[in-house]
Design a protein around this motif. Sequence first.
Motif, PDB file in Angstrom:
ATOM      1  N   ALA A 105       0.942  -1.395  -0.006  1.00  9.02           N
ATOM      2  CA  ALA A 105      -0.031  -0.040  -0.004  1.00  9.02           C
ATOM      3  C   ALA A 105       1.018   1.279   0.023  1.00  9.02           C
ATOM      4  CB  ALA A 105      -0.832  -0.094   1.237  1.00  9.02           C
ATOM      5  N   VAL A 106       1.955   1.223   0.934  1.00 14.01           N
ATOM      6  CA  VAL A 106       2.787   2.206   0.897  1.00 14.01           C
ATOM      7  C   VAL A 106       3.353   2.688  -0.387  1.00 14.01           C
ATOM      8  CG1 VAL A 106       4.817   3.168   1.820  1.00 14.01           C
ATOM      9  CG2 VAL A 106       3.250   2.309   3.431  1.00 14.01           C
ATOM     10  N   ALA A 107       3.963   1.434  -1.069  1.00 13.11           N
ATOM     11  CA  ALA A 107       4.685   1.728  -2.350  1.00 13.11           C
ATOM     12  C   ALA A 107       3.639   2.103  -3.393  1.00 13.11           C
ATOM     13  CB  ALA A 107       5.299   0.101  -2.716  1.00 13.11           C
ATOM     14  N   LYS A 108       2.498   1.690  -3.381  1.00 14.23           N
ATOM     15  CA  LYS A 108       1.409   2.275  -4.582  1.00 14.23           C
ATOM     16  C   LYS A 108       1.177   3.664  -4.347  1.00 14.23           C
ATOM     17  CE  LYS A 108      -0.911  -1.856  -6.301  1.00 14.23           C
ATOM     18  NZ  LYS A 108      -2.180  -2.351  -6.547  1.00 14.23           N
ATOM     19  N   ILE A 109       0.854   4.241  -3.035  1.00 13.81           N
ATOM     20  CA  ILE A 109       0.329   5.599  -3.065  1.00 13.81           C
ATOM     21  C   ILE A 109       1.671   6.340  -3.116  1.00 13.81           C
ATOM     22  CG2 ILE A 109      -1.350   5.104  -1.434  1.00 13.81           C
ATOM     23  CD1 ILE A 109       0.347   6.156   0.833  1.00 13.81           C
ATOM     24  N   ASN A 110       2.837   5.804  -2.994  1.00 12.03           N
ATOM     25  CA  ASN A 110       4.053   6.533  -3.238  1.00 12.03           C
ATOM     26  C   ASN A 110       4.275   6.724  -4.960  1.00 12.03           C
ATOM     27  OD1 ASN A 110       5.331   7.745  -1.105  1.00 12.03           O
ATOM     28  ND2 ASN A 110       6.170   5.861  -0.392  1.00 12.03           N
ATOM     29  N   LEU A 111       4.050   5.838  -5.627  1.00  4.66           N
ATOM     30  CA  LEU A 111       4.051   5.716  -7.187  1.00  4.66           C
ATOM     31  C   LEU A 111       3.142   6.358  -7.805  1.00  4.66           C
ATOM     32  CD1 LEU A 111       5.928   4.756  -9.398  1.00  4.66           C
ATOM     33  CD2 LEU A 111       4.713   2.425  -9.083  1.00  4.66           C
ATOM     34  N   ASN A 112       1.721   6.236  -7.324  1.00  7.29           N
ATOM     35  CA  ASN A 112       0.709   6.673  -8.261  1.00  7.29           C
ATOM     36  C   ASN A 112       0.101   7.627  -7.561  1.00  7.29           C
ATOM     37  OD1 ASN A 112       0.461   4.232 -10.219  1.00  7.29           O
ATOM     38  ND2 ASN A 112       0.599   3.183  -8.105  1.00  7.29           N
ATOM     39  N   ARG A 113      -0.580   8.634  -8.432  1.00  7.81           N
ATOM     40  CA  ARG A 113      -1.405   9.714  -7.778  1.00  7.81           C
ATOM     41  C   ARG A 113      -2.908   9.589  -7.775  1.00  7.81           C
ATOM     42  NH1 ARG A 113      -0.666  15.903  -9.536  1.00  7.81           N
ATOM     43  NH2 ARG A 113       1.300  15.642  -8.273  1.00  7.81           N
ATOM     44  N   TYR A 114      -3.340   9.172  -6.675  1.00 14.13           N
ATOM     45  CA  TYR A 114      -4.963   8.919  -6.448  1.00 14.13           C
ATOM     46  C   TYR A 114      -5.677  10.075  -6.316  1.00 14.13           C
ATOM     47  CZ  TYR A 114      -3.124   4.070  -6.266  1.00 14.13           C
ATOM     48  OH  TYR A 114      -2.258   3.083  -6.472  1.00 14.13           O
ATOM     49  N   ASN A 115      -6.960  10.248  -6.627  1.00  8.16           N
ATOM     50  CA  ASN A 115      -7.762  11.293  -6.299  1.00  8.16           C
ATOM     51  C   ASN A 115      -8.368  11.139  -4.853  1.00  8.16           C
ATOM     52  OD1 ASN A 115      -8.562  10.415  -9.452  1.00  8.16           O
ATOM     53  ND2 ASN A 115      -8.498  12.447  -9.160  1.00  8.16           N
ATOM     54  N   MET A 116      -8.581   9.774  -4.361  1.00  6.24           N
ATOM     55  CA  MET A 116      -9.062   9.528  -3.084  1.00  6.24           C
ATOM     56  C   MET A 116      -8.163   8.200  -2.585  1.00  6.24           C
ATOM     57  SD  MET A 116     -12.905   8.294  -2.097  1.00  6.24           S
ATOM     58  CE  MET A 116     -13.602   9.505  -2.991  1.00  6.24           C
ATOM     59  N   ILE A 117      -7.841   8.493  -1.161  1.00  2.00           N
ATOM     60  CA  ILE A 117      -7.496   7.362  -0.357  1.00  2.00           C
ATOM     61  C   ILE A 117      -8.304   7.018   0.734  1.00  2.00           C
ATOM     62  CG2 ILE A 117      -5.341   6.378   0.775  1.00  2.00           C
ATOM     63  CD1 ILE A 117      -3.680   8.254  -0.895  1.00  2.00           C
ATOM     64  N   ILE A 118      -8.693   5.683   0.851  1.00  2.29           N
ATOM     65  CA  ILE A 118      -9.675   5.473   2.022  1.00  2.29           C
ATOM     66  C   ILE A 118      -8.804   4.224   2.855  1.00  2.29           C
ATOM     67  CG2 ILE A 118     -11.997   4.272   2.639  1.00  2.29           C
ATOM     68  CD1 ILE A 118     -13.047   5.491   0.217  1.00  2.29           C
ATOM     69  N   ILE A 119      -8.402   4.316   3.717  1.00  2.17           N
ATOM     70  CA  ILE A 119      -7.641   3.692   4.896  1.00  2.17           C
ATOM     71  C   ILE A 119      -8.340   3.158   6.099  1.00  2.17           C
ATOM     72  CG2 ILE A 119      -5.203   3.213   5.617  1.00  2.17           C
ATOM     73  CD1 ILE A 119      -4.646   5.959   4.475  1.00  2.17           C
ATOM     74  N   SER A 120      -8.346   2.034   6.578  1.00  2.00           N
ATOM     75  CA  SER A 120      -8.778   1.603   8.012  1.00  2.00           C
ATOM     76  C   SER A 120      -7.842   2.303   9.030  1.00  2.00           C
ATOM     77  CB  SER A 120      -8.421   0.125   8.182  1.00  2.00           C
ATOM     78  OG  SER A 120      -9.368  -0.702   7.426  1.00  2.00           O
ATOM     79  N   ASP A 121      -8.415   2.724   9.996  1.00  2.00           N
ATOM     80  CA  ASP A 121      -7.704   3.457  11.047  1.00  2.00           C
ATOM     81  C   ASP A 121      -7.401   2.320  12.086  1.00  2.00           C
ATOM     82  OD1 ASP A 121      -6.761   4.923  13.379  1.00  2.00           O
ATOM     83  OD2 ASP A 121      -8.782   5.738  13.859  1.00  2.00           O
ATOM     84  N   SER A 122      -6.150   1.821  12.119  1.00  2.68           N
ATOM     85  CA  SER A 122      -5.832   0.540  12.794  1.00  2.68           C
ATOM     86  C   SER A 122      -4.530   0.526  12.926  1.00  2.68           C
ATOM     87  CB  SER A 122      -6.188  -0.906  12.209  1.00  2.68           C
ATOM     88  OG  SER A 122      -5.277  -1.092  11.030  1.00  2.68           O
ATOM     89  N   PRO A 123      -3.800  -0.149  14.092  1.00  2.60           N
ATOM     90  CA  PRO A 123      -2.304  -0.037  14.221  1.00  2.60           C
ATOM     91  C   PRO A 123      -1.477  -0.487  12.959  1.00  2.60           C
ATOM     92  CG  PRO A 123      -3.293  -1.399  16.087  1.00  2.60           C
ATOM     93  CD  PRO A 123      -4.368  -0.836  15.034  1.00  2.60           C
ATOM     94  N   ASP A 124      -2.297  -1.572  12.080  1.00  4.65           N
ATOM     95  CA  ASP A 124      -1.498  -2.029  11.007  1.00  4.65           C
ATOM     96  C   ASP A 124      -1.248  -1.047   9.902  1.00  4.65           C
ATOM     97  OD1 ASP A 124      -1.618  -4.698  11.995  1.00  4.65           O
ATOM     98  OD2 ASP A 124      -3.281  -5.251  10.953  1.00  4.65           O
TER      99      ASP A 124
END
Length: 202
Positions: A105-124
């Motif tokens: 997930a970190v690698a993908k959001i660094n490489l690609n420009r998304y309009n929206m990112i939705i993530i769980s709020d969790s320790p992981d």
Amino acid sequence: MEIQCSNCNKRFKIPDEKVPNVSKFIVKCPACGYKIRVERNLPTESKESSIDQALNLPSVEPEMHPPGSKVAFVFLKEKELFDKLEKILKELGYIISTASNTQEAVAKINLNRYNMIIISDSPDTKMIFKEIELWPGNLRRYINVIALGNLAKTFDPNREFILGVNSYISTDDFENIDTLIKNAIKRHEDFLIPWKFAQKDE
């Protein structure tokens, strides 16, 4: 080889076998289209590579979507919630991207420009929020980041501030997720209004 765009600051990787065997070359940024002049063996490159190794980030390929597409990156542990969100976002015209684990997930959001990112709020997912926190303001403001969790009420300003997200949606409000996602999109659109006016004046 990892490269950072000097226009939008997005980082992306070129597989070693595709790197030209020359000391200098031009590559087009997959995020903004800017032509980047690359010099091999720069000190910043080895530094960024060592950071990637420390985080154990996998190598990912740039995603290719039709020009003008709206793309949402969704990384949620709960399958039922993911399936519901995927259906809602597709109805709203978004293409969905996801990852199999946090490092990807970190690698993908660094490489690609998304309009929206939705993530769980969790320790992981702390690593993902930390990565987004490092983005420069001129990149970050145009990406609508939404967190889903059960640690606060929907649109709680304190939790949004702590996580550095545009909107927080409580999983306790799952039955209203359709309306809440639309409200979160509207909140981000309203937030961008002054920035769009500023761009017109430039």
